[in-house]
Design an enzyme around this catalytic site. Structure first.
Site, short mmCIF file in Angstrom:
data_model
loop_
_atom_site.label_atom_id
_atom_site.label_comp_id
_atom_site.label_asym_id
_atom_site.label_seq_id
_atom_site.Cartn_x
_atom_site.Cartn_y
_atom_site.Cartn_z
N GLU A 65 -5.43 -8.63 0.72
CA GLU A 65 -6.06 -8.35 2.02
C GLU A 65 -7.55 -8.12 1.80
O GLU A 65 -7.94 -7.42 0.87
CB GLU A 65 -5.53 -7.07 2.66
CG GLU A 65 -4.20 -7.18 3.32
CD GLU A 65 -3.75 -5.86 3.93
OE1 GLU A 65 -4.60 -5.03 4.33
OE2 GLU A 65 -2.52 -5.66 3.99
N GLU A 96 0.78 -1.24 0.00
CA GLU A 96 0.00 0.00 0.00
C GLU A 96 0.81 1.30 0.00
O GLU A 96 0.79 2.05 0.97
CB GLU A 96 -0.93 0.01 1.21
CG GLU A 96 -1.95 -1.10 1.17
CD GLU A 96 -3.00 -1.00 2.27
OE1 GLU A 96 -2.80 -0.22 3.21
OE2 GLU A 96 -4.02 -1.69 2.16
C1 GCO Z 1 -3.89 -1.60 5.52
C2 GCO Z 1 -2.79 -2.46 5.96
C3 GCO Z 1 -3.15 -3.38 7.07
C4 GCO Z 1 -4.31 -2.98 7.92
C5 GCO Z 1 -5.60 -3.49 7.35
C6 GCO Z 1 -6.83 -3.11 8.16
O1 GCO Z 1 -4.60 -1.99 4.60
O2 GCO Z 1 -4.04 -0.51 6.06
O3 GCO Z 1 -2.27 -3.16 4.91
O4 GCO Z 1 -1.97 -3.37 7.79
O5 GCO Z 1 -4.18 -3.46 9.20
O6 GCO Z 1 -5.78 -3.01 6.07
O7 GCO Z 1 -7.03 -1.73 8.16
#
Ligand code: GCO
Length: 453
Positions: free
Chosen positions: A354, A163
């Site tokens: 994710e 990200e």
């Molecule tokens: C993000 C990160 C994760 C977070 C998850 C939940 O997407 O911000 O990759 O580390 O913990 O997304 O918010």
């Protein structure tokens, strides 16, 4: 048709969010250690100092993954464990932790999918200018070299950056995350360009030094826009919105076009004008190293229709729409549409790196964690992902965020995303109902999703 035979069922975590042990075995400080000390930066002034103490519970955690039947585990490697000062000496004791972890995973039949960078830049690298310094790409390549030399005989699947939209946008523009900067637009765009260079260098390192063929990707945010109706016009508007560069920090094309297509998008260049980063000869070739997969993190989406002025227009969710504990909307079709739009544009097999939700979970009097809303959410989202696969999008895998409750950045321990409950006082782990349900989903290769439908 359902999920491909070799579809990867996984779960994900990140180093600073779970490991703890911040001063152990020669680990250096990261920008997150520093940021958490800033009064008020984190909910109740918490930090990842102990987190899930995974650094000491790793064997138990792998045993739990095995119980769930995970096929793959996405974790991140802490740069400050491997190169404590960010540049220079490599710390073998830091590498040894991941070496043990990889062996344990493989022995459990779980494929390791490490991410090289999930936001914990060593403080020493930051003090030398961090991502604003073009040399950061060299430091990152040196760090990646140490990791790949240590693990590249066994690890076949890699993510580079997680990200960039967040660590640059929230970290360098909005001061909502480490390192907590509010840079000018030209500066944060420059930092972002250097992060993309670092990605390219890391891909080269993996390809040239791993001992065997690898699947390489990265894990940007897949910012999702869904058509508000099934009309062709609204679908087209949602597609346009998916790839438009607007002043909204989180967008897709500004970050993804360079990586997959080798160029910054025209509308972004127009929008940023003189603030756009200076691209040196060779930069775009470096950034656009061929990848094997396109992975992205998606949690929810916005509804879009074709506006009266012909432009894509945001449509509010219906009154009373379902929400998770993090005040995000529950929008299952976002996986379908984002997988579809991304595949149309970038033509690589899709991995959801994710997806999941925060829920108000605690251990019940009967010892169970009855997280029904999470089960229903995951079921709906996975059915939409399956629909994309059924319609011909090559969907290669899914990583549930998260394997276990953990340190949710600025929100501290307030947000529980895990399918394993963690008692942060005792360190005790409890499988939530969703973990048992996900076990059945994996065991039936998605068949469980259709139960009773
Ligand atoms: C993000 C990160 C994760 C977070 C998850 C939940 O997407 O911000 O990759 O580390 O913990 O997304 O918010």
């Amino acid at each position: 048709m359902a999920f491909a035979k070799d579809f990867v069922w996984g779960a994900a975590t990140a180093s600073y969010q779970i490991e703890g042990a911040v001063a152990e075995d020669g680990r250096g400080e990261s920008v997150w250690d520093t940021y958490c000390k800033r009064p008020g930066a984190i909910w109740e002034n918490q930090s990842g100092e102990v987190a899930c103490d995974h650094y000491h519970h790793w064997k138990e955690d792998v045993a739990l993954m095995r119980k769930i039947g995970l096929k793959a585990y996405r974790f991140s490697i802490a740069w400050p464990r491997v190169v404590p000062d960010g540049v220079g000496a490599v710390n073998p004791r830091g590498l040894a932790f991941y070496d043990r972890l990889v062996d344990e995973l493989l022995a459990a039949g779980i494929e390791p999918w490490p991410t090289l960078f999930h936001w914990d830049m060593p403080q020493g690298a930051f003090d030398r200018g961090g991502w604003l310094n073009r040399e950061s790409a060299d430091w990152f390549a040196d760090y990646a070299t140490a990791v790949v030399d240590a693990l590249g005989d066994r690890v076949r699947s890699w993510f580079t950056l997680n990200e960039p939209q967040c660590f640059i946008g929230f970290g360098h523009r909005d001061s909502l995350q480490a390192p907590g900067l509010k840079l000018s637009r030209s500066e944060w765009l420059r930092a972002g360009h250097h992060a993309l260079l670092a990605h390219g260098r890391a891909v080269q390192v993996i390809r040239s030094r791993a001992k065997g063929p690898c699947r390489v990707s990265w894990a940007p945010v897949g910012w999702s826009k869904m058509p508000a109706t099934a009309n062709r016009d609204d679908i087209d508007a949602a597609r346009e919105a998916t790839f438009a560069v607007t002043d909204e920090m989180i967008n897709n094309a500004w970050w993804m076009d360079p990586v997959y297509l080798g160029r910054y998008p025209q509308d972004g260049l127009r929008l940023y004008g003189a603030d756009a980063p200076k691209v040196l000869p060779g930069d775009m070739d470096l950034i656009a190293q061929p990848l094997d997969l396109q992975a992205f993190n998606t949690y929810n989406g916005q509804l879009i229709r074709r506006g009266a002025d012909g432009r894509p227009e945001l449509v509010p969710h219906p009154t009373g729409y379902p929400m998770n504990f993090f005040h995000g909307s529950i929008t299952p079709p976002c996986l379908y549409w984002t997988a579809k739009f991304m595949y149309e544009r970038y033509r690589l097999p899709v991995v959801i790196s994710e997806n999941g939700m925060s829920n108000a979970d605690w251990v019940g009097l009967d010892g169970r964690v009855p997280d029904g809303p999470r089960i229903d959410m995951l079921r709906r989202y996975l059915l939409e992902l399956e629909r994309a696969a059924d319609e011909g999008v090559p969907v290669a895998g899914y990583f549930l965020w998260s394997l276990m409750d953990n340190f949710e950045w600025s929100h501290g321990y307030k947000q529980r995303f895990g399918i394993i409950h963690v008692d942060f006082v005792t360190g005790r782990r409890t499988l939530k109902d969703s973990a048992l349900w996900y076990r059945d989903v994996i065991a039936t290769h998605g068949g469980k999703l259709h139960e009773g439908l």
